[in-house]
Design an enzyme around this catalytic site. Structure first.
Site, PDB file in Angstrom:
ATOM      1  N   ASN A 127       0.773  -1.127  -0.050  1.00  0.00           N
ATOM      2  CA  ASN A 127       0.159   0.189   0.000  1.00  0.00           C
ATOM      3  C   ASN A 127       1.125   1.367  -0.048  1.00  0.00           C
ATOM      4  O   ASN A 127       1.546   1.426   1.238  1.00  0.00           O
ATOM      5  CB  ASN A 127      -0.848  -0.025   1.412  1.00  0.00           C
ATOM      6  CG  ASN A 127      -2.243   0.842   1.367  1.00  0.00           C
ATOM      7  OD1 ASN A 127      -2.963   0.893   2.117  1.00  0.00           O
ATOM      8  ND2 ASN A 127      -2.532   1.162   0.011  1.00  0.00           N
TER       9      ASN A 127
ATOM     10  N   ASN B 261      -6.959  10.059  -0.748  1.00  0.00           N
ATOM     11  CA  ASN B 261      -6.946   8.810  -1.694  1.00  0.00           C
ATOM     12  C   ASN B 261      -6.399   9.414  -3.064  1.00  0.00           C
ATOM     13  O   ASN B 261      -6.356  10.535  -3.375  1.00  0.00           O
ATOM     14  CB  ASN B 261      -8.385   8.509  -1.967  1.00  0.00           C
ATOM     15  CG  ASN B 261      -8.765   7.678  -0.871  1.00  0.00           C
ATOM     16  OD1 ASN B 261      -8.202   6.781  -0.254  1.00  0.00           O
ATOM     17  ND2 ASN B 261     -10.199   7.809  -0.211  1.00  0.00           N
TER      18      ASN B 261
ATOM     19  N   CYS C 197      -6.374   6.034   7.341  1.00  0.00           N
ATOM     20  CA  CYS C 197      -5.831   4.942   6.439  1.00  0.00           C
ATOM     21  C   CYS C 197      -4.697   4.101   7.559  1.00  0.00           C
ATOM     22  O   CYS C 197      -3.915   4.919   7.908  1.00  0.00           O
ATOM     23  CB  CYS C 197      -5.124   5.527   5.431  1.00  0.00           C
ATOM     24  SG  CYS C 197      -4.071   4.464   4.398  1.00  0.00           S
ATOM     25  N   GLY C 198      -4.861   2.979   7.834  1.00  0.00           N
ATOM     26  CA  GLY C 198      -4.163   2.239   8.672  1.00  0.00           C
ATOM     27  C   GLY C 198      -2.719   1.984   8.394  1.00  0.00           C
ATOM     28  O   GLY C 198      -1.612   2.410   9.013  1.00  0.00           O
TER      29      GLY C 198
ATOM     30  N   ASN D 166     -15.417   0.439   1.740  1.00  0.00           N
ATOM     31  CA  ASN D 166     -14.632  -0.558   1.451  1.00  0.00           C
ATOM     32  C   ASN D 166     -14.881  -1.738   1.253  1.00  0.00           C
ATOM     33  O   ASN D 166     -15.758  -2.141   2.239  1.00  0.00           O
ATOM     34  CB  ASN D 166     -13.182  -0.179   2.131  1.00  0.00           C
ATOM     35  CG  ASN D 166     -12.813   1.043   2.197  1.00  0.00           C
ATOM     36  OD1 ASN D 166     -12.004   1.611   1.394  1.00  0.00           O
ATOM     37  ND2 ASN D 166     -12.788   2.021   3.175  1.00  0.00           N
TER      38      ASN D 166
ATOM     39  N   GLU E 256     -10.648  -0.915  -2.363  1.00  0.00           N
ATOM     40  CA  GLU E 256     -10.817   0.273  -1.954  1.00  0.00           C
ATOM     41  C   GLU E 256     -11.397   1.529  -2.396  1.00  0.00           C
ATOM     42  O   GLU E 256     -11.138   1.800  -3.693  1.00  0.00           O
ATOM     43  CB  GLU E 256      -9.435   1.016  -1.459  1.00  0.00           C
ATOM     44  CG  GLU E 256      -8.602   0.198  -0.246  1.00  0.00           C
ATOM     45  CD  GLU E 256      -7.463   0.726   0.381  1.00  0.00           C
ATOM     46  OE1 GLU E 256      -7.784   1.889   0.692  1.00  0.00           O
ATOM     47  OE2 GLU E 256      -6.511   0.184   0.139  1.00  0.00           O
TER      48      GLU E 256
ATOM     49  N   CYS F 235      -4.447  -3.326   2.700  1.00  0.00           N
ATOM     50  CA  CYS F 235      -5.393  -2.053   3.357  1.00  0.00           C
ATOM     51  C   CYS F 235      -5.364  -2.347   5.067  1.00  0.00           C
ATOM     52  O   CYS F 235      -5.812  -3.264   5.440  1.00  0.00           O
ATOM     53  CB  CYS F 235      -6.838  -2.160   2.798  1.00  0.00           C
ATOM     54  SG  CYS F 235      -8.198  -1.187   3.693  1.00  0.00           S
TER      55      CYS F 235
ATOM     56  N   THR G  72      -6.922  -0.682   7.609  1.00  0.00           N
ATOM     57  CA  THR G  72      -8.294  -0.516   8.084  1.00  0.00           C
ATOM     58  C   THR G  72      -9.128  -1.763   7.835  1.00  0.00           C
ATOM     59  O   THR G  72      -9.762  -2.231   8.869  1.00  0.00           O
ATOM     60  CB  THR G  72      -8.928   0.936   7.954  1.00  0.00           C
ATOM     61  OG1 THR G  72      -9.127   1.096   6.677  1.00  0.00           O
ATOM     62  CG2 THR G  72      -8.143   1.988   8.668  1.00  0.00           C
TER      63      THR G  72
END
EC number: 5.1.1.7
Length: 260
Positions: free
Chosen positions: A13, A65, A74-75, A171, A189, A199, A201
């Site tokens: 990511n 995004n 966003c984790g 998502n 996403e 991803c 989260t």
């Protein structure tokens, strides 16, 4: 004006990082951010993240995004901005920072992995064919057969744009179980409008969803994503998931300059 940027990735990511403590970046220029994130006409990334000053904490994270629009938490981006903050000398190995969903704490471990505390999750909606929950971003989670050959783009878009979630969308995570505390995950996403290699989260949502469904009794869960492996740990107190931590690598890729 020439802008210094840094590229980071967390299990595939990927993000453009910018030190915006001087507040020079044109934050409302959706087309600019979209172009910089474009993989053919720009730097290429799933999102762009600004590091800014914050009165309550070490720094503030502002996330966009790849469609150029500011988004929810966003984790993986949160883990990457922690590594970025250390690289530019804002923090050492521990931090407390602000994001759109509130304050987060994080630790950079000796092996370079970043452990990020996510928001507590008090409400999990269990439906016949899926689970829905918010882990800083909204997530639809469903178990599928033959995840390897599953059409994530087609099925993810269909759910994301369905009447279930209205204009805001969600998502969408597709999951298969490997063992008692080990799952495989693929995520569509919103805002990227495609499958991403990881991803954060979504991994957090999937771990909690699998626990709620009784697929695992473990409170530390391994999740294989397309770009590597993440771990999610949590405690459950009176049906609320708290002390939620997302852990995985956050890797510096390269740095460069772009012109505004």
């Amino acid at each position: 004006m020439t802008v210094q940027f840094y590229k980071y990735e967390g299990t595939g990511n990927d993000f453009i990082m910018i030190d915006n403590r001087q507040n020079f970046f044109p934050k409302n220029d959706i087309k600019l951010i979209e172009r910089w994130c474009h993989r053919r006409f720009g730097i290429g990334a799933d999102g762009l993240i600004l590091l800014e000053n914050d009165a309550q904490s070490d720094f503030k994270m502002v996330y966009y995004n790849s469609d150029g629009r500011e988004s929810t938490m966003c984790g993986n981006g949160g883990r990457c901005i922690v590594a970025f903050a250390k690289q530019i000398g804002v923090i050492d190995n521990k931090t407390r920072f602000n994001a759109v969903d509130g304050l987060h704490e994080a630790t950079i471990q000796e092996d370079g992995k970043v452990s990020l505390q996510m928001k507590s999750v008090p409400a999990v909606a269990v439906h016949e064919e899926y689970v829905f929950l918010d882990t800083g971003s909204p997530h639809h989670v469903t178990l599928v057969q033959d995840l390897e050959n599953f059409d994530v783009q087609k099925n993810g878009a269909a759910i994301r744009y369905s009447s279930l979630y209205g204009a805001a969308g969600s998502n969408v995570n597709f999951v298969s179980q490997i063992s008692e505390n080990h799952f495989r995950l693929r995520t569509y996403e919103r805002g990227v409008e495609d499958e991403t290699l990881s991803c954060g989260t979504g991994a957090t949502a999937t771990a909690i969803a699998m626990h709620v469904l009784g697929k695992t009794t473990s409170n530390r869960i391994d999740l294989d994503v397309e770009g590597g492996r993440l771990q999610v740990a949590f405690e459950k107190v009176n049906n609320t998931f708290t002390q939620v931590f997302l852990e995985g690598p956050a890797t510096f890729v390269y740095e460069g300059t772009m012109t505004l």
